[in-house]
Scaffold this motif. Structure first.
Motif, PDB file in Angstrom:
ATOM      1  N   PRO A 101       0.827  -1.212   0.000  1.00 56.42           N
ATOM      2  CA  PRO A 101       0.000   0.000   0.000  1.00 56.42           C
ATOM      3  C   PRO A 101       0.858   1.258   0.000  1.00 56.42           C
ATOM      4  O   PRO A 101       1.883   1.326   0.680  1.00 56.42           O
ATOM      5  N   ALA A 102       0.434   2.234  -0.790  1.00 59.53           N
ATOM      6  CA  ALA A 102       1.085   3.551  -0.834  1.00 59.53           C
ATOM      7  C   ALA A 102       0.004   4.597  -0.637  1.00 59.53           C
ATOM      8  O   ALA A 102      -1.136   4.271  -0.335  1.00 59.53           O
ATOM      9  N   GLY A 103       0.341   5.846  -0.829  1.00 59.40           N
ATOM     10  CA  GLY A 103      -0.645   6.918  -0.725  1.00 59.40           C
ATOM     11  C   GLY A 103      -1.543   6.939  -1.938  1.00 59.40           C
ATOM     12  O   GLY A 103      -1.492   6.062  -2.808  1.00 59.40           O
ATOM     13  N   THR A 104      -2.369   7.961  -2.041  1.00 61.94           N
ATOM     14  CA  THR A 104      -3.316   8.074  -3.139  1.00 61.94           C
ATOM     15  C   THR A 104      -2.631   8.594  -4.394  1.00 61.94           C
ATOM     16  O   THR A 104      -2.088   9.683  -4.409  1.00 61.94           O
ATOM     17  N   GLY A 105      -2.627   7.784  -5.445  1.00 62.26           N
ATOM     18  CA  GLY A 105      -2.017   8.172  -6.712  1.00 62.26           C
ATOM     19  C   GLY A 105      -0.506   8.236  -6.663  1.00 62.26           C
ATOM     20  O   GLY A 105       0.086   9.261  -6.988  1.00 62.26           O
ATOM     21  N   PRO A 106       0.184   7.147  -6.286  1.00 61.46           N
ATOM     22  CA  PRO A 106       1.646   7.177  -6.242  1.00 61.46           C
ATOM     23  C   PRO A 106       2.233   7.416  -7.631  1.00 61.46           C
ATOM     24  O   PRO A 106       1.715   6.898  -8.620  1.00 61.46           O
ATOM     25  N   THR A 107       3.311   8.203  -7.693  1.00 59.75           N
ATOM     26  CA  THR A 107       3.861   8.589  -8.995  1.00 59.75           C
ATOM     27  C   THR A 107       5.355   8.281  -9.092  1.00 59.75           C
ATOM     28  O   THR A 107       5.790   7.213  -8.757  1.00 59.75           O
ATOM     29  N   TYR A 108       6.136   9.259  -9.542  1.00 59.83           N
ATOM     30  CA  TYR A 108       7.530   9.094  -9.923  1.00 59.83           C
ATOM     31  C   TYR A 108       8.432   8.907  -8.708  1.00 59.83           C
ATOM     32  O   TYR A 108       8.829   9.852  -8.055  1.00 59.83           O
ATOM     33  N   THR A 109       8.792   7.659  -8.442  1.00 64.24           N
ATOM     34  CA  THR A 109       9.510   7.265  -7.238  1.00 64.24           C
ATOM     35  C   THR A 109      11.012   7.484  -7.354  1.00 64.24           C
ATOM     36  O   THR A 109      11.546   7.675  -8.438  1.00 64.24           O
ATOM     37  N   SER A 110      11.682   7.399  -6.205  1.00 66.57           N
ATOM     38  CA  SER A 110      13.131   7.506  -6.169  1.00 66.57           C
ATOM     39  C   SER A 110      13.690   6.546  -5.120  1.00 66.57           C
ATOM     40  O   SER A 110      13.159   6.442  -4.020  1.00 66.57           O
ATOM     41  N   LEU A 111      14.770   5.869  -5.477  1.00 57.34           N
ATOM     42  CA  LEU A 111      15.492   4.984  -4.566  1.00 57.34           C
ATOM     43  C   LEU A 111      16.753   5.693  -4.089  1.00 57.34           C
ATOM     44  O   LEU A 111      17.392   6.398  -4.861  1.00 57.34           O
ATOM     45  N   ASP A 112      17.125   5.463  -2.827  1.00 58.92           N
ATOM     46  CA  ASP A 112      18.414   5.988  -2.410  1.00 58.92           C
ATOM     47  C   ASP A 112      19.502   5.155  -3.069  1.00 58.92           C
ATOM     48  O   ASP A 112      19.254   4.045  -3.548  1.00 58.92           O
ATOM     49  N   ARG A 113      20.713   5.654  -3.123  1.00 62.49           N
ATOM     50  CA  ARG A 113      21.765   4.983  -3.890  1.00 62.49           C
ATOM     51  C   ARG A 113      22.266   3.692  -3.269  1.00 62.49           C
ATOM     52  O   ARG A 113      22.989   2.942  -3.911  1.00 62.49           O
ATOM     53  N   PHE A 114      21.908   3.421  -2.008  1.00 56.55           N
ATOM     54  CA  PHE A 114      22.318   2.179  -1.359  1.00 56.55           C
ATOM     55  C   PHE A 114      21.222   1.117  -1.393  1.00 56.55           C
ATOM     56  O   PHE A 114      21.404   0.018  -0.878  1.00 56.55           O
ATOM     57  N   GLY A 115      20.067   1.447  -1.969  1.00 53.33           N
ATOM     58  CA  GLY A 115      18.970   0.497  -2.062  1.00 53.33           C
ATOM     59  C   GLY A 115      18.298   0.207  -0.728  1.00 53.33           C
ATOM     60  O   GLY A 115      17.686  -0.845  -0.565  1.00 53.33           O
ATOM     61  N   LYS A 116      18.399   1.152   0.214  1.00 51.39           N
ATOM     62  CA  LYS A 116      17.786   0.950   1.533  1.00 51.39           C
ATOM     63  C   LYS A 116      16.385   1.528   1.630  1.00 51.39           C
ATOM     64  O   LYS A 116      15.566   1.039   2.394  1.00 51.39           O
ATOM     65  N   PHE A 117      16.115   2.612   0.862  1.00 52.09           N
ATOM     66  CA  PHE A 117      14.849   3.331   1.004  1.00 52.09           C
ATOM     67  C   PHE A 117      14.250   3.672  -0.349  1.00 52.09           C
ATOM     68  O   PHE A 117      14.955   3.960  -1.310  1.00 52.09           O
ATOM     69  N   LEU A 118      12.911   3.651  -0.405  1.00 45.55           N
ATOM     70  CA  LEU A 118      12.149   4.023  -1.587  1.00 45.55           C
ATOM     71  C   LEU A 118      11.219   5.159  -1.186  1.00 45.55           C
ATOM     72  O   LEU A 118      10.533   5.074  -0.161  1.00 45.55           O
ATOM     73  N   TYR A 119      11.175   6.227  -2.002  1.00 47.08           N
ATOM     74  CA  TYR A 119      10.330   7.393  -1.729  1.00 47.08           C
ATOM     75  C   TYR A 119       9.332   7.557  -2.864  1.00 47.08           C
ATOM     76  O   TYR A 119       9.705   7.527  -4.036  1.00 47.08           O
ATOM     77  N   VAL A 120       8.050   7.712  -2.491  1.00 49.20           N
ATOM     78  CA  VAL A 120       6.956   7.724  -3.464  1.00 49.20           C
ATOM     79  C   VAL A 120       6.067   8.951  -3.232  1.00 49.20           C
ATOM     80  O   VAL A 120       5.328   8.997  -2.245  1.00 49.20           O
ATOM     81  N   PRO A 121       6.115   9.961  -4.126  1.00 48.51           N
ATOM     82  CA  PRO A 121       5.191  11.086  -4.004  1.00 48.51           C
ATOM     83  C   PRO A 121       3.763  10.626  -4.251  1.00 48.51           C
ATOM     84  O   PRO A 121       3.525   9.766  -5.094  1.00 48.51           O
ATOM     85  N   ASN A 122       2.832  11.201  -3.519  1.00 49.49           N
ATOM     86  CA  ASN A 122       1.412  10.870  -3.663  1.00 49.49           C
ATOM     87  C   ASN A 122       0.712  12.055  -4.310  1.00 49.49           C
ATOM     88  O   ASN A 122       0.821  13.182  -3.857  1.00 49.49           O
TER      89      ASN A 122
END
Length: 177
Positions: free
Chosen positions: A48-69
């Motif tokens: 599950p993500a927020g409403t309308g997840p879009t253009y995501t970004s991973l940190d360079r170590f592959g530890k975290f994923l960020y998803v704008p809603n």
């Protein structure tokens, strides 16, 4: 994938790929077979993500994923990534408020700078970019004082930086700058 996949984020270090699914409000994760390139859905996916997840970004170590809603929200969801399985778990405090105006004219994007210490998210409807410092241990976000900043344009869509991370570049769709 889920409904209306809009973006892929590839974690080359751990062999995972994630797609944000705009209309089903989730992120689907896959493992990648290094010899064939084939994929297999990660157990527990989609997440599950927020409403309308879009253009995501991973940190360079592959530890975290960020998803704008995108839809009727002003947030970015943050996930920690299990290095062994690829499973996503929400970072404590997620989703984080961007400070931009919510709306439905253009989809926001996230970008992590080369130092891996800062995350930037476009806020298309307010013509701004929100900046966050990234806690490198937990993945939690803290708004940078003075953020969000004006892009001096209309509907910022994508954001990136030079290799040093000293300069941030934003494309503004409507104003064409």
């Amino acid at each position: 994938t889920g409904t209306n996949p809009v973006w892929l984020a590839l974690d080359q270090q751990c062999g995972f790929i994630f797609t944000s699914n705009f209309s089903s409000d989730n992120v689907t994760g896959y493992t990648i077979d290094a010899s064939t390139g084939g994929t297999a859905q990660i157990l527990g996916s989609p997440f599950p993500a927020g409403t309308g997840p879009t253009y995501t970004s991973l940190d360079r170590f592959g530890k975290f994923l960020y998803v704008p809603n995108y839809v009727n929200t002003e947030t970015v969801s943050a996930f920690s990534i299990n290095a062994d399985t690829g499973a996503l778990r929400p970072v404590p405090g997620s989703p984080f408020t961007t400070g931009g105006a919510a709306g439905q004219s253009q989809q926001p994007a996230a970008f992590i700078d080369p130092s891996n210490r800062f995350l930037y998210v476009t806020n298309p409807d307010s013509g701004t970019v929100s900046g966050f410092s990234v806690n490198l241990t937990s993945g939690a976000l803290t708004a940078i004082p003075g953020s969000p900043w004006s892009t001096n344009g209309s509907q910022p869509t994508f954001v990136t930086s030079d290799n040093t991370g000293h300069f941030l570049y934003v494309s503004n769709t409507i104003s064409g700058n």
